[in-house]
Design an enzyme around this catalytic site. Structure first.
Site, PDB file in Angstrom:
ATOM      1  N   SER A  60      -9.159  -0.646  -4.879  1.00  0.00           N
ATOM      2  CA  SER A  60      -9.028  -0.071  -2.984  1.00  0.00           C
ATOM      3  C   SER A  60     -10.667  -0.050  -3.048  1.00  0.00           C
ATOM      4  O   SER A  60     -11.367  -1.847  -2.928  1.00  0.00           O
ATOM      5  CB  SER A  60      -8.348   0.621  -2.846  1.00  0.00           C
ATOM      6  OG  SER A  60      -7.986   1.040  -1.430  1.00  0.00           O
ATOM      7  N   LYS A  66       0.794  -1.486  -0.103  1.00  0.00           N
ATOM      8  CA  LYS A  66      -0.153  -0.079  -0.105  1.00  0.00           C
ATOM      9  C   LYS A  66       0.650   1.319   0.089  1.00  0.00           C
ATOM     10  O   LYS A  66       1.597   1.512   0.609  1.00  0.00           O
ATOM     11  CB  LYS A  66      -0.874   0.288   1.143  1.00  0.00           C
ATOM     12  CG  LYS A  66      -2.117   0.974   1.329  1.00  0.00           C
ATOM     13  CD  LYS A  66      -3.167   0.899   0.526  1.00  0.00           C
ATOM     14  CE  LYS A  66      -4.471   1.548   0.002  1.00  0.00           C
ATOM     15  NZ  LYS A  66      -5.063   0.846  -0.618  1.00  0.00           N
TER      16      LYS A  66
END
Length: 575
Positions: A372, A171
């Site tokens: 996401s 991430k």
């Protein structure tokens, strides 16, 4: 004499009108100015985009044209970088289907990139029978690169530090603020992403331009090409200007063929089909709900500064409306979003789960990006369909803040505060996180991440441990996501529509309907309840998203993704 002249003119006009209605057609399409995904749902945007082509009109128009004996040829102007790879792949499929009917399809470009990349428009052009390039043009076949600016040292020079935590190592939303370059996991993911896209483009060149895979891959290393070089290499068929392109097409389609834009052709047929429906007759259909833009709480918005944002209230209202409509037998959820607010994503997720629980199939069609939070809302669907070039995954979460203590001291600014509660100043940029505050943040991140992968595991019918292996914030192409179980089928909206019809027990020609269908009055009047049609209308907004809750101003100053902790970092349209 005057009467004879007038009669002759009227006869000519009638003849031309009859020719347009029954004579042969050359369909044309200009893709250099970009296209729209779905319909706009606010009146201001409707006015601003009324001349913009929509992807569904193009796809359906080309599908209809395959079976229309009047249509003799298709000529498409390509070039520019305003359409992402996944959307291009959807158009490419439609063009290939058109060609399979035995009709001529020609692509032409003034240039495939003028001192810019031209990979994606050229990738589309390889689907056509012939490719024309203007003699002064170039072919920007330059390979695929992923590049990011890193601001850590620049911020340090002015006394700004940045603290962040994430789940997990892939991430990378805050890496440009905390690192000096790619971390090993970020580099690994970026290298695979670039390699997957290069493989798709090379395969298209090899298949359609008579090259071996090795030769096609080598061309990416040798570009860009001048027009003459592109012709020598067999990458284009003819060097010519627009008038020469159209003259050649008319020779094959017939001198009496009429030009018509694909979108105009499709709309005319759609209106005629609607007029032929029996009054009062209702039939089952697939409801198409568009989920486009960063995800935020509240209503969807459109701003001339920030583009379109997906509001959880708006999308959830559309899904609830489809749930309550007996004729909406299935839902096709078209997702084009890099994510955003975790809470807003969860709101939409719940409505998808309710649809499935009620027995209405939900099929997700992913566009350029569904990552996401965009993947979060897709996970509970019965079937997920993506293009090979779709950017998806990024199943992770991030939080952080800038620390401005040194920067403020350098200019003589001091701060003081009075607080009640140990966490009252937790998000303030005037001091670093304490150990206790870090513990709270890590607990929060763990909870969101576990909820995320748990819901993916449930929706995808996978073990939580397996989801964690392919999650950890990593971004995938649709092609790689399919191999890892995050996507079921590769294809576009047509593929998704066929699956939705089949699962709902509808005939193959059952209509697709954008849902809910809002009239201009619906877009203007206030809703009577949260389940009425106007509740699904978007707003025209110039403001900043509040997807970080009360910390949104801090997130904006920090350079975090503005729409929330489930946000894919940076621009992710492959062009």
């Amino acid at each position: 004499m005057a009467d004879l002249k007038l009669a002759w003119q009227l006869t000519e006009q009638v003849s031309r009108l009859r020719q347009r209605q029954s004579g042969p057609l050359i369909l044309e399409l200009d893709l250099t100015d970009g296209i729209g995904e779905g319909p706009v749902t606010d009146p201001v945007s409707a006015i601003m985009s009324r001349r913009k082509m929509r992807l569904p009109d193009i796809i359906e128009g080309l599908r209809r044209a395959r079976r229309d004996d009047r249509v003799r040829a298709l000529v498409v102007k390509v070039g520019g970088g305003r359409i992402g790879l996944a959307q291009m792949q959807e158009i490419r499929e439609a063009v290939s289907g058109f060609r399979e009917s035995g009709k001529l399809a020609v692509a032409w470009a003034e240039t495939f990139g003028e001192f810019t990349h031209g990979n994606v428009p050229y990738y589309l052009a390889t689907a056509f029978d012939r490719i024309y390039l203007q003699p002064s043009g170039t072919l920007g076949l330059t390979g695929i690169a992923v590049e990011q600016l890193f601001l850590h040292d620049a911020l340090a020079k002015i006394g700004v530090a940045f603290e962040s935590a994430k789940r997990y190592e892939y991430k990378s939303a805050a890496d440009n603020l905390t690192e000096r370059g790619f971390t090993p996991p970020a580099r690994e993911a970026s290298e695979r992403l670039a390699a997957s896209i290069a493989e798709q483009i090379s395969a298209a060149i090899a298949e359609r331009r008579g090259k071996t895979p090795t030769q096609a891959r080598a061309l990416l290393d040798r570009g860009p090409f001048l027009a003459a070089d592109a012709l020598t290499e067999g990458l284009v068929d003819v060097l010519g200007y627009r008038d020469e392109v159209y003259a050649d097409v008319r020779k094959e389609a017939g001198p009496d063929a009429t030009l018509q834009y694909v979108a105009r052709y499709q709309r005319a047929h759609a209106l005629a089909q609607r007029a032929r429906r029996l009054p009062g007759r209702r039939q089952g259909f697939v409801a198409v709900v568009y989920a486009s833009g960063p995800i935020r709480q509240g209503r969807s918005t459109r701003s001339p500064l920030g583009g379109t944002a997906m509001g959880s209230d708006t999308v959830a209202a559309a899904l609830r409306s489809a749930l309550s409509d007996e004729q909406a037998r299935a839902v096709l959820l078209r997702v084009n979003s890099p994510g955003g607010s975790a809470t807003a994503s969860d709101t939409i997720w719940r409505e998808v789960v309710r649809l499935r629980a009620a027995g209405k199939p939900v099929v997700v069609s992913m566009s350029d990006v569904a990552a996401s939070g965009g993947y979060f809302i897709s996970a509970p669907a019965d079937v997920i369909v993506a293009q090979p070039g779709t950017i998806t995954g990024s199943i992770g979460v991030i939080m952080g803040k800038p620390v401005l203590t040194d920067a403020l001291e350098r200019v003589g600014i001091t701060t003081d505060s009075v607080a009640v509660g140990s966490g009252a100043n937790m998000l303030a940029p005037t001091h670093p996180f304490t150990e206790d505050e870090w513990n709270r943040i890590n607990s929060w991140l763990d909870a969101i991440y576990q909820d995320f992968i748990g819901k993916v595991a449930s929706g995808r019918r996978m073990a939580v441990e397996r989801v964690h292996e392919v999650a950890r914030g990593r971004v995938w192409t649709g092609a790689d996501a399919a191999q890892n179980g995050l996507v079921d089928e590769l294809g576009g909206m047509q593929t998704a529509a066929e699956i939705a019809r089949r699962r709902a027990g509808l005939p193959a020609d059952a209509p697709l309907r954008v849902y809910p269908r809002l009239t201009p009055l619906d877009q203007l009047r206030p809703p009577t309840s949260s389940e009425s049609r106007p509740a699904a209308a978007a707003a025209f907004d110039l403001g900043f998203s509040d997807a970080w809750g009360p910390a949104w101003r801090l997130a904006a100053r920090a350079g975090l993704p503005p729409y929330g902790p489930l946000m894919l970092p940076g621009p992710w349209t492959i062009n």
